[in-house]
Design a protein around this motif. Structure first.
Motif, PDB file in Angstrom:
ATOM      1  N   LEU A 156       2.926 -28.564 -39.579  1.00 45.34           N
ATOM      2  CA  LEU A 156       3.082 -28.030 -38.229  1.00 45.34           C
ATOM      3  C   LEU A 156       3.412 -26.544 -38.265  1.00 45.34           C
ATOM      4  N   LEU A 157       4.305 -26.146 -39.175  1.00 40.74           N
ATOM      5  CA  LEU A 157       4.691 -24.740 -39.257  1.00 40.74           C
ATOM      6  C   LEU A 157       3.510 -23.872 -39.691  1.00 40.74           C
ATOM      7  N   THR A 231      14.497 -10.418 -39.212  1.00 40.85           N
ATOM      8  CA  THR A 231      13.718 -11.643 -39.044  1.00 40.85           C
ATOM      9  C   THR A 231      13.889 -12.173 -37.627  1.00 40.85           C
ATOM     10  N   LEU A 232      12.811 -12.672 -37.065  1.00 39.70           N
ATOM     11  CA  LEU A 232      12.845 -13.311 -35.763  1.00 39.70           C
ATOM     12  C   LEU A 232      12.358 -14.747 -35.934  1.00 39.70           C
ATOM     13  N   VAL A 233      13.210 -15.695 -35.601  1.00 37.68           N
ATOM     14  CA  VAL A 233      12.865 -17.119 -35.675  1.00 37.68           C
ATOM     15  C   VAL A 233      12.549 -17.593 -34.265  1.00 37.68           C
ATOM     16  N   TYR A 234      11.406 -18.228 -34.089  1.00 33.25           N
ATOM     17  CA  TYR A 234      10.976 -18.659 -32.764  1.00 33.25           C
ATOM     18  C   TYR A 234      10.558 -20.130 -32.805  1.00 33.25           C
ATOM     19  N   PRO A 235      10.544 -20.831 -31.657  1.00 32.24           N
ATOM     20  CA  PRO A 235      10.201 -22.260 -31.638  1.00 32.24           C
ATOM     21  C   PRO A 235       8.738 -22.488 -32.022  1.00 32.24           C
ATOM     22  N   ALA A 236       8.514 -23.397 -32.954  1.00 32.19           N
ATOM     23  CA  ALA A 236       7.153 -23.707 -33.393  1.00 32.19           C
ATOM     24  C   ALA A 236       6.390 -24.472 -32.321  1.00 32.19           C
ATOM     25  N   ARG A 237       5.077 -24.261 -32.290  1.00 35.61           N
ATOM     26  CA  ARG A 237       4.213 -24.992 -31.366  1.00 35.61           C
ATOM     27  C   ARG A 237       4.040 -26.440 -31.843  1.00 35.61           C
ATOM     28  N   GLY A 238       3.832 -27.352 -30.899  1.00 33.30           N
ATOM     29  CA  GLY A 238       3.440 -28.708 -31.250  1.00 33.30           C
ATOM     30  C   GLY A 238       4.559 -29.677 -31.530  1.00 33.30           C
ATOM     31  N   LEU A 239       5.791 -29.328 -31.137  1.00 32.10           N
ATOM     32  CA  LEU A 239       6.917 -30.210 -31.436  1.00 32.10           C
ATOM     33  C   LEU A 239       6.757 -31.583 -30.789  1.00 32.10           C
ATOM     34  N   ALA A 240       6.157 -31.630 -29.610  1.00 32.75           N
ATOM     35  CA  ALA A 240       6.071 -32.897 -28.875  1.00 32.75           C
ATOM     36  C   ALA A 240       5.345 -33.976 -29.667  1.00 32.75           C
ATOM     37  N   GLY A 241       4.361 -33.585 -30.467  1.00 31.82           N
ATOM     38  CA  GLY A 241       3.604 -34.580 -31.230  1.00 31.82           C
ATOM     39  C   GLY A 241       4.034 -34.718 -32.668  1.00 31.82           C
ATOM     40  N   LEU A 242       5.113 -34.030 -33.062  1.00 28.94           N
ATOM     41  CA  LEU A 242       5.484 -33.993 -34.481  1.00 28.94           C
ATOM     42  C   LEU A 242       5.861 -35.357 -35.023  1.00 28.94           C
ATOM     43  N   TRP A 243       6.716 -36.078 -34.302  1.00 24.98           N
ATOM     44  CA  TRP A 243       7.258 -37.325 -34.838  1.00 24.98           C
ATOM     45  C   TRP A 243       6.549 -38.562 -34.307  1.00 24.98           C
ATOM     46  N   THR A 244       5.587 -38.377 -33.403  1.00 21.73           N
ATOM     47  CA  THR A 244       4.894 -39.531 -32.831  1.00 21.73           C
ATOM     48  C   THR A 244       3.661 -39.863 -33.647  1.00 21.73           C
ATOM     49  N   GLU A 245       3.254 -41.124 -33.592  1.00 24.80           N
ATOM     50  CA  GLU A 245       2.067 -41.585 -34.292  1.00 24.80           C
ATOM     51  C   GLU A 245       0.970 -41.874 -33.268  1.00 24.80           C
ATOM     52  N   ARG A 264     -11.598 -42.803 -41.545  1.00 23.01           N
ATOM     53  CA  ARG A 264     -12.001 -41.505 -41.003  1.00 23.01           C
ATOM     54  C   ARG A 264     -11.496 -41.324 -39.575  1.00 23.01           C
ATOM     55  N   ALA A 265     -11.474 -42.399 -38.796  1.00 20.58           N
ATOM     56  CA  ALA A 265     -10.927 -42.306 -37.438  1.00 20.58           C
ATOM     57  C   ALA A 265      -9.448 -41.936 -37.468  1.00 20.58           C
ATOM     58  N   ALA A 266      -8.700 -42.514 -38.410  1.00 19.47           N
ATOM     59  CA  ALA A 266      -7.270 -42.196 -38.521  1.00 19.47           C
ATOM     60  C   ALA A 266      -7.062 -40.733 -38.884  1.00 19.47           C
ATOM     61  N   VAL A 267      -7.881 -40.219 -39.805  1.00 23.21           N
ATOM     62  CA  VAL A 267      -7.752 -38.820 -40.215  1.00 23.21           C
ATOM     63  C   VAL A 267      -8.084 -37.895 -39.058  1.00 23.21           C
ATOM     64  N   LEU A 268      -9.172 -38.157 -38.353  1.00 25.46           N
ATOM     65  CA  LEU A 268      -9.561 -37.296 -37.236  1.00 25.46           C
ATOM     66  C   LEU A 268      -8.507 -37.323 -36.135  1.00 25.46           C
ATOM     67  N   THR A 269      -7.970 -38.490 -35.848  1.00 26.38           N
ATOM     68  CA  THR A 269      -6.964 -38.617 -34.790  1.00 26.38           C
ATOM     69  C   THR A 269      -5.666 -37.922 -35.176  1.00 26.38           C
ATOM     70  N   ALA A 270      -5.310 -37.961 -36.461  1.00 24.47           N
ATOM     71  CA  ALA A 270      -4.053 -37.367 -36.921  1.00 24.47           C
ATOM     72  C   ALA A 270      -4.073 -35.851 -36.907  1.00 24.47           C
ATOM     73  N   LEU A 271      -5.258 -35.243 -36.850  1.00 24.89           N
ATOM     74  CA  LEU A 271      -5.354 -33.785 -36.908  1.00 24.89           C
ATOM     75  C   LEU A 271      -5.116 -33.165 -35.529  1.00 24.89           C
ATOM     76  N   THR A 272      -3.958 -33.465 -34.943  1.00 29.24           N
ATOM     77  CA  THR A 272      -3.612 -32.829 -33.670  1.00 29.24           C
ATOM     78  C   THR A 272      -3.370 -31.339 -33.845  1.00 29.24           C
ATOM     79  N   ASP A 273      -2.950 -30.938 -35.042  1.00 29.42           N
ATOM     80  CA  ASP A 273      -2.817 -29.542 -35.432  1.00 29.42           C
ATOM     81  C   ASP A 273      -3.393 -29.394 -36.831  1.00 29.42           C
ATOM     82  N   PRO A 274      -3.797 -28.179 -37.220  1.00 25.94           N
ATOM     83  CA  PRO A 274      -4.331 -28.004 -38.564  1.00 25.94           C
ATOM     84  C   PRO A 274      -3.363 -28.523 -39.628  1.00 25.94           C
TER      85      PRO A 274
END
Length: 328
Positions: A156-157, A231-245, A264-274
């Motif tokens: 995610l990061l 250094t500037l630390v900022y909230p990462a994008r995509g937190l809402a889907g991080l822990w959900t399946e 292949r369907a599982a892999v494609l579905t899991a790629l909500t972020d790179p």
């Protein structure tokens, strides 16, 4: 009160993105001690409940005031764009005891009652031992709280860094900085953070490290003092889907399985972020070799693209892949 970072000409050329497993470990510890953050990570809290019971984090929490200074040497700016936890904790272990004592004293002074407590006095009385013991605590926290989830977190990061790197190329630094968070304002020379403390720092040619974070969410954090790189630390994008399946029982998910096959369907579905092959394998509970084969087929079919980030390859869905995965 505002927090201001002033840029010189050289600073504009020395801004970089980075990801830090040590920082995420520090903030995971902080999150455990702050109930107001628990709502952002309920799934993670359930996963690490048993492991957390074996940790005594009291000393670390003593150095994490709700407002004020936390020791910079315990969570310094990352050494590079893809530093490992082992590399980062090794740098903590060789911190100068005298400088560490000053850092600890500043932090203890910002936590009510900490400076005069028995733990606080012990830290200041023997800073060399304090550095060693605090590093040991951070390493134990890493193994218990963060390391088991690191492939998912890192994916995610790194996806956040990849997204904002593209935005940097498209719109430039001045337009990118306010996009990182709504509390950031840029006037061409000064980055102002709408923050709970007043601070001013001239970057002095060191540039600025831009670091997304999961466990700091939703806070924007800065304030590293010299000699550390700002250094500037900022909230990462995509937190809402991080822990959900993904929901494997929906009608569109079942149709995707019939079209592509379950793997292949599982892999494609899991790629909500790179994500990398390793991160996807960890997320899906599949062998990396199987995931790699599925990724190759999906890429050849035009459903994914791949690009290199450091020593790793990130995969992401094409518009066609997005449409199929969403049932569109």
């Amino acid at each position: 009160m505002p927090f201001r970072l002033h840029f010189g000409d050289d600073d504009l050329l020395r801004c970089r993105f980075a990801v830090s497993p040590l920082w995420e470990t520090q903030e995971a510890v902080r999150t455990l001690g702050r109930p107001e953050r628990h709502g952002y990570h309920p799934h993670w809290l359930r996963r690490i409940r048993e492991a957390a019971r074996g940790l005594d984090l009291t000393t670390l929490w003593l150095l994490m005031p709700s407002r004020g200074h936390s020791p910079d040497f315990l969570g310094p700016p990352p050494l590079g764009p893809a530093a490992t936890f082992e590399e980062e904790i090794a740098a903590v272990r060789v911190a100068d005891p005298a400088a560490a004592r000053e850092d600890l004293a500043l932090s203890l002074a910002d936590t009510p009652g900490a400076l005069g407590s028995s733990r606080g006095r012990a830290l200041l009385a023997d800073p060399e031992r304090a550095v060693r013991e605090l590093a040991d605590l951070m390493e134990a926290a890493w193994h218990a709280l963060v390391e088991p989830e690191w492939p998912r977190l890192r994916a995610l990061l790194e996806a956040d860094v990849a997204f904002h790197s593209r935005r940097l190329a498209e719109v430039g630094l001045g337009a990118l900085l306010p996009e990182l968070d709504r509390r950031l304002y840029w006037d061409g020379r000064t980055l102002t953070v709408d923050w709970h403390g007043e601070h001013r720092r001239d970057l002095g040619g060191q540039g600025l490290v831009l670091m997304p974070s999961v466990f700091s969410w939703p806070d924007v954090i800065s304030g590293f003092e010299p000699p550390w790189q700002p250094t500037l630390v900022y909230p990462a994008r995509g937190l809402a889907g991080l822990w959900t399946e993904p929901d494997a029982e929906s009608a569109s998910a079942r149709a995707l399985v019939r079209l592509l096959g379950r793997g292949r369907a599982a892999v494609l579905t899991a790629l909500t972020d790179p994500a990398t092959t390793t991160a996807l394998a960890h997320r899906l509970g599949l062998a990396p070799s199987s995931v790699s084969a599925h990724l190759g087929v999906l890429r050849d079919a035009g459903l994914l693209t791949s690009r290199r980030y450091g020593h790793q390859v990130l995969y992401e869905r094409t518009p066609l892949g997005m449409a199929l995965a969403s049932g569109g």
